[in-house]
Design a protein around this motif. Structure first.
Motif, short mmCIF file in Angstrom:
data_model
loop_
_atom_site.label_atom_id
_atom_site.label_comp_id
_atom_site.label_asym_id
_atom_site.label_seq_id
_atom_site.Cartn_x
_atom_site.Cartn_y
_atom_site.Cartn_z
N GLU A 1 0.33 -1.36 0.37
CA GLU A 1 0.20 -0.20 -0.27
C GLU A 1 0.59 1.08 0.24
O GLU A 1 0.44 2.80 -0.17
N CYS A 2 1.96 1.29 -0.29
CA CYS A 2 3.29 2.33 0.01
C CYS A 2 3.68 2.04 -1.10
O CYS A 2 3.44 1.26 -1.99
N ARG A 3 3.57 3.86 -1.47
CA ARG A 3 4.65 3.74 -2.66
C ARG A 3 6.16 4.00 -2.42
O ARG A 3 6.64 5.54 -2.02
N ILE A 4 7.14 3.49 -3.48
CA ILE A 4 8.69 3.90 -3.52
C ILE A 4 8.20 5.06 -5.23
O ILE A 4 8.09 4.97 -5.71
N THR A 5 9.17 5.91 -4.63
CA THR A 5 9.80 6.93 -5.19
C THR A 5 10.39 6.68 -5.37
O THR A 5 11.64 7.54 -4.98
N ARG A 6 11.22 6.67 -7.13
CA ARG A 6 12.44 6.83 -7.05
C ARG A 6 13.39 8.01 -7.38
O ARG A 6 12.77 8.89 -8.47
N CYS A 7 14.23 8.92 -6.67
CA CYS A 7 14.91 9.92 -7.00
C CYS A 7 15.74 9.40 -8.42
O CYS A 7 16.88 8.99 -7.90
N THR A 8 16.07 10.86 -9.18
CA THR A 8 16.95 10.68 -10.07
C THR A 8 18.07 11.24 -10.51
O THR A 8 18.06 11.48 -11.03
N SER A 9 17.22 13.03 -9.57
CA SER A 9 18.42 14.01 -9.27
C SER A 9 18.09 14.77 -8.00
O SER A 9 17.56 14.86 -7.31
N ILE A 10 19.25 15.32 -8.02
CA ILE A 10 19.00 16.18 -6.38
C ILE A 10 18.34 17.75 -6.93
O ILE A 10 18.76 17.46 -7.74
N PRO A 11 17.81 18.27 -6.25
CA PRO A 11 16.80 17.46 -4.89
C PRO A 11 15.28 16.81 -4.89
O PRO A 11 15.52 16.55 -6.31
N CYS A 12 15.01 16.22 -4.66
CA CYS A 12 13.82 15.37 -4.66
C CYS A 12 13.24 14.74 -3.20
O CYS A 12 13.86 15.13 -2.39
N MET A 13 12.24 14.81 -3.46
CA MET A 13 11.32 14.53 -2.51
C MET A 13 10.10 13.77 -1.98
O MET A 13 9.64 13.64 -3.71
#
Length: 218
Positions: free
Chosen positions: A151-163
């Motif tokens: 039920e959670c969402r995993i968000t992929r960070c591709t560049s800084i900044p990310c949140m």
């Protein structure tokens, strides 16, 4: 000189069209954390490849045969899927259309989709790895931990900044930190839903506590 210039333009045009066609036919996938692959799959099994054959599945609009690869498998364990054992998986015949190449006698963790015809199909976009290459955390997470975070969402960070934009998200930073999608978070962490309905990364050899509230190490 005119003939030479025209020939060059023709050659460049042909090369350009060939390249566009090649790109159009190439398989393109968005990287997914192993937990995402588990949650999104219809079927997740550990299996040994015991046979391989190319089969015809019909013709395209031009009358050319469409081929698939059928892998016969010996299911070792099912982590997610139907009640009956899986004895074969199907994939496209080439990697250009996301076909998967597997080695006979090799054991794999295989995630895939179940089609309406009752057959399990796999592509390069799904998580398929030799069993021996998985971390112990990944292996143990298949039985309980991954499912606790679907039920959670995993968000992929591709560049800084990310949140993250929601408490129910986990930020996946392997790419920006390690320049690989098979980094520490992929190998050793799962995104778990906590008792307050927020989500957080969890690392540990034992299953998470029922009232898990904080990230903790073994």
């Amino acid at each position: 000189m005119t003939w030479t210039v025209s020939s060059c333009f023709v050659t460049l045009a042909v090369l350009f069209l060939w390249r566009v066609e090649e790109i159009a036919e190439a398989c393109s996938c968005s990287p997914a954390h192993p937990q995402q692959a588990f949650c999104n799959a219809d079927v997740v099994i550990r299996a040994k490849i015991v046979g391989k054959e190319e089969i015809d599945v019909g013709n395209n609009i031009y009358g050319n045969p469409i081929k698939q690869i059928k892998y016969d498998v010996k299911q070792i364990k099912m982590y997610k899927g139907p009640s009956q054992d899986i004895d074969a998986i199907y994939t496209a015949s080439t990697s250009a259309v996301c076909g998967v190449t597997l080695e006979t006698a090799q054991e794999y963790l295989i995630t895939g989709r179940m089609e309406t015809d009752g057959k399990m199909h796999v592509t390069l976009c799904q998580f398929i790895e030799p069993w021996d290459t998985l971390s112990e955390t990944q292996k143990k997470s298949l039985t309980q931990r991954y499912a606790m975070g679907c039920e959670c969402r995993i968000t992929r960070c591709t560049s800084i900044p990310c949140m993250i934009t929601s408490p129910a998200e986990c930020l996946w930073t392997d790419w920006v930190i390690e320049k690989t999608v098979n980094g520490e978070q992929a190998k050793h962490f799962a995104c778990i839903k906590r008792s307050d309905d927020s989500c957080a990364w969890y690392r540990g050899a034992a299953p998470p506590k029922k009232d898990f509230l904080d990230i903790e190490d073994p």
